[in-house]
Design a protein around this motif. Structure first.
Motif, PDB file in Angstrom:
ATOM      1  N   ASN A 163      39.528  41.107 -17.395  1.00 43.11           N
ATOM      2  CA  ASN A 163      39.089  41.621 -16.101  1.00 43.11           C
ATOM      3  C   ASN A 163      37.727  41.051 -15.739  1.00 43.11           C
ATOM      4  N   ILE A 164      37.507  40.910 -14.467  1.00 44.60           N
ATOM      5  CA  ILE A 164      36.189  40.510 -13.986  1.00 44.60           C
ATOM      6  C   ILE A 164      35.364  41.764 -13.777  1.00 44.60           C
ATOM      7  N   VAL A 165      34.148  41.769 -14.316  1.00 46.30           N
ATOM      8  CA  VAL A 165      33.210  42.870 -14.132  1.00 46.30           C
ATOM      9  C   VAL A 165      31.872  42.294 -13.708  1.00 46.30           C
ATOM     10  N   PHE A 166      31.046  43.162 -13.110  1.00 52.38           N
ATOM     11  CA  PHE A 166      29.680  42.791 -12.755  1.00 52.38           C
ATOM     12  C   PHE A 166      28.736  43.560 -13.665  1.00 52.38           C
ATOM     13  N   VAL A 167      27.826  42.859 -14.283  1.00 50.99           N
ATOM     14  CA  VAL A 167      26.798  43.483 -15.105  1.00 50.99           C
ATOM     15  C   VAL A 167      25.504  43.399 -14.301  1.00 50.99           C
ATOM     16  N   TYR A 168      24.896  44.556 -14.091  1.00 52.68           N
ATOM     17  CA  TYR A 168      23.811  44.711 -13.144  1.00 52.68           C
ATOM     18  C   TYR A 168      22.574  45.211 -13.855  1.00 52.68           C
ATOM     19  N   THR A 169      21.427  44.595 -13.577  1.00 59.15           N
ATOM     20  CA  THR A 169      20.159  45.037 -14.141  1.00 59.15           C
ATOM     21  C   THR A 169      19.039  44.727 -13.158  1.00 59.15           C
ATOM     22  N   ASN A 186      13.131  46.331  -3.226  1.00 61.30           N
ATOM     23  CA  ASN A 186      12.093  47.351  -3.404  1.00 61.30           C
ATOM     24  C   ASN A 186      12.722  48.524  -4.134  1.00 61.30           C
ATOM     25  N   SER A 187      12.023  49.060  -5.115  1.00 56.10           N
ATOM     26  CA  SER A 187      12.559  50.144  -5.931  1.00 56.10           C
ATOM     27  C   SER A 187      11.608  51.332  -5.967  1.00 56.10           C
ATOM     28  N   ILE A 188      12.190  52.509  -5.981  1.00 62.85           N
ATOM     29  CA  ILE A 188      11.443  53.754  -6.132  1.00 62.85           C
ATOM     30  C   ILE A 188      12.083  54.518  -7.291  1.00 62.85           C
ATOM     31  N   TYR A 189      11.274  54.901  -8.274  1.00 61.86           N
ATOM     32  CA  TYR A 189      11.784  55.625  -9.440  1.00 61.86           C
ATOM     33  C   TYR A 189      10.619  56.290 -10.163  1.00 61.86           C
ATOM     34  N   PRO A 190      10.888  57.357 -10.927  1.00 63.83           N
ATOM     35  CA  PRO A 190       9.818  57.962 -11.711  1.00 63.83           C
ATOM     36  C   PRO A 190       9.674  57.260 -13.058  1.00 63.83           C
ATOM     37  N   TRP A 191       8.472  57.013 -13.478  1.00 67.29           N
ATOM     38  CA  TRP A 191       8.205  56.465 -14.805  1.00 67.29           C
ATOM     39  C   TRP A 191       7.027  57.224 -15.380  1.00 67.29           C
ATOM     40  N   LYS A 192       7.258  57.880 -16.495  1.00 65.34           N
ATOM     41  CA  LYS A 192       6.248  58.704 -17.159  1.00 65.34           C
ATOM     42  C   LYS A 192       5.666  59.723 -16.180  1.00 65.34           C
ATOM     43  N   ASN A 193       6.582  60.365 -15.422  1.00 71.88           N
ATOM     44  CA  ASN A 193       6.255  61.423 -14.467  1.00 71.88           C
ATOM     45  C   ASN A 193       5.443  60.970 -13.259  1.00 71.88           C
ATOM     46  N   VAL A 194       5.387  59.671 -13.018  1.00 75.10           N
ATOM     47  CA  VAL A 194       4.701  59.146 -11.844  1.00 75.10           C
ATOM     48  C   VAL A 194       5.712  58.355 -11.028  1.00 75.10           C
ATOM     49  N   VAL A 195       5.818  58.693  -9.749  1.00 70.01           N
ATOM     50  CA  VAL A 195       6.747  57.968  -8.887  1.00 70.01           C
ATOM     51  C   VAL A 195       6.193  56.574  -8.631  1.00 70.01           C
ATOM     52  N   GLN A 196       7.018  55.586  -8.952  1.00 69.78           N
ATOM     53  CA  GLN A 196       6.657  54.175  -8.774  1.00 69.78           C
ATOM     54  C   GLN A 196       7.353  53.631  -7.527  1.00 69.78           C
ATOM     55  N   GLU A 197       6.707  52.743  -6.816  1.00 71.07           N
ATOM     56  CA  GLU A 197       7.336  52.005  -5.721  1.00 71.07           C
ATOM     57  C   GLU A 197       6.905  50.550  -5.886  1.00 71.07           C
ATOM     58  N   ILE A 198       7.852  49.719  -6.368  1.00 71.13           N
ATOM     59  CA  ILE A 198       7.505  48.341  -6.717  1.00 71.13           C
ATOM     60  C   ILE A 198       8.584  47.370  -6.238  1.00 71.13           C
ATOM     61  N   GLU A 199       8.240  46.093  -6.265  1.00 65.09           N
ATOM     62  CA  GLU A 199       9.230  45.041  -6.045  1.00 65.09           C
ATOM     63  C   GLU A 199       9.797  44.638  -7.396  1.00 65.09           C
ATOM     64  N   GLN A 200      11.104  44.492  -7.450  1.00 65.36           N
ATOM     65  CA  GLN A 200      11.803  44.030  -8.638  1.00 65.36           C
ATOM     66  C   GLN A 200      12.839  43.008  -8.198  1.00 65.36           C
ATOM     67  N   TYR A 201      13.498  42.398  -9.169  1.00 68.19           N
ATOM     68  CA  TYR A 201      14.594  41.483  -8.878  1.00 68.19           C
ATOM     69  C   TYR A 201      15.890  42.054  -9.418  1.00 68.19           C
ATOM     70  N   VAL A 202      16.876  42.180  -8.532  1.00 69.75           N
ATOM     71  CA  VAL A 202      18.217  42.581  -8.925  1.00 69.75           C
ATOM     72  C   VAL A 202      18.856  41.367  -9.589  1.00 69.75           C
ATOM     73  N   LEU A 203      19.488  41.562 -10.711  1.00 69.79           N
ATOM     74  CA  LEU A 203      20.258  40.513 -11.367  1.00 69.79           C
ATOM     75  C   LEU A 203      21.676  41.027 -11.528  1.00 69.79           C
ATOM     76  N   MET A 204      22.619  40.372 -10.866  1.00 73.88           N
ATOM     77  CA  MET A 204      24.023  40.751 -10.955  1.00 73.88           C
ATOM     78  C   MET A 204      24.783  39.576 -11.556  1.00 73.88           C
ATOM     79  N   ILE A 205      25.385  39.821 -12.701  1.00 71.19           N
ATOM     80  CA  ILE A 205      26.059  38.777 -13.454  1.00 71.19           C
ATOM     81  C   ILE A 205      27.560  39.060 -13.466  1.00 71.19           C
TER      82      ILE A 205
END
Length: 131
Positions: free
Chosen positions: A12-18, A48-67
């Motif tokens: 099967n074809i799957v997408f691995v996302y990180t 652009n991503s928003i998520y909590p890290w160590k109880n602090v809400v982060q708003e940063i640029e990241q790169y989506v990698l879909m394989i």
């Protein structure tokens, strides 16, 4: 256009996302996965991503990698990503596909199951000049 439903089997074809911290990290992980025949392709783009890290809400640029890969290779691909990832807790998710066109499915299977390695564009051009 012909479509075939992908059955629950090892090819099967799957997408691995990180998510990656930089363009270079996404490119490096994707390229090495393709070169090692753990994947058929890798796409990456900025987000652009928003998520909590160590109880602090982060708003940063990241790169989506879909394989894109075969289901049977997904565990090895996850290990490959984990071993080269810069994050201490990388998010790595496998997404199943329900359908794919027949010609693409055949190309994926034939390419990933071929035991020959890949060559560079330069090597390909040199071979063409020799003919």
């Amino acid at each position: 256009m012909l479509y075939e439903e992908i059955e629950k089997s090892g090819d099967n074809i799957v997408f691995v996302y990180t998510m990656c911290g930089s363009k270079e990290e996404a490119r490096t992980l994707g390229l090495s996965a393709v070169e090692e025949k753990l994947a058929i392709s890798a796409d990456y783009w900025i987000t652009n991503s928003i998520y909590p890290w160590k109880n602090v809400v982060q708003e940063i640029e990241q790169y989506v990698l879909m394989i894109s890969t075969q289901r049977a290779l997904s565990s090895n691909l996850i290990n490959h990503i984990e071993s080269g990832h810069s994050y201490s807790i990388p998010m790595i998710v496998v997404c199943n596909t329900a359908m794919s066109n027949e010609s693409y499915s055949l190309w994926v299977n034939n390419t990933l199951n071929d035991k020959d390695g890949y060559i560079t564009k330069e090597q390909s051009l040199a071979k063409e000049k020799e003919k």
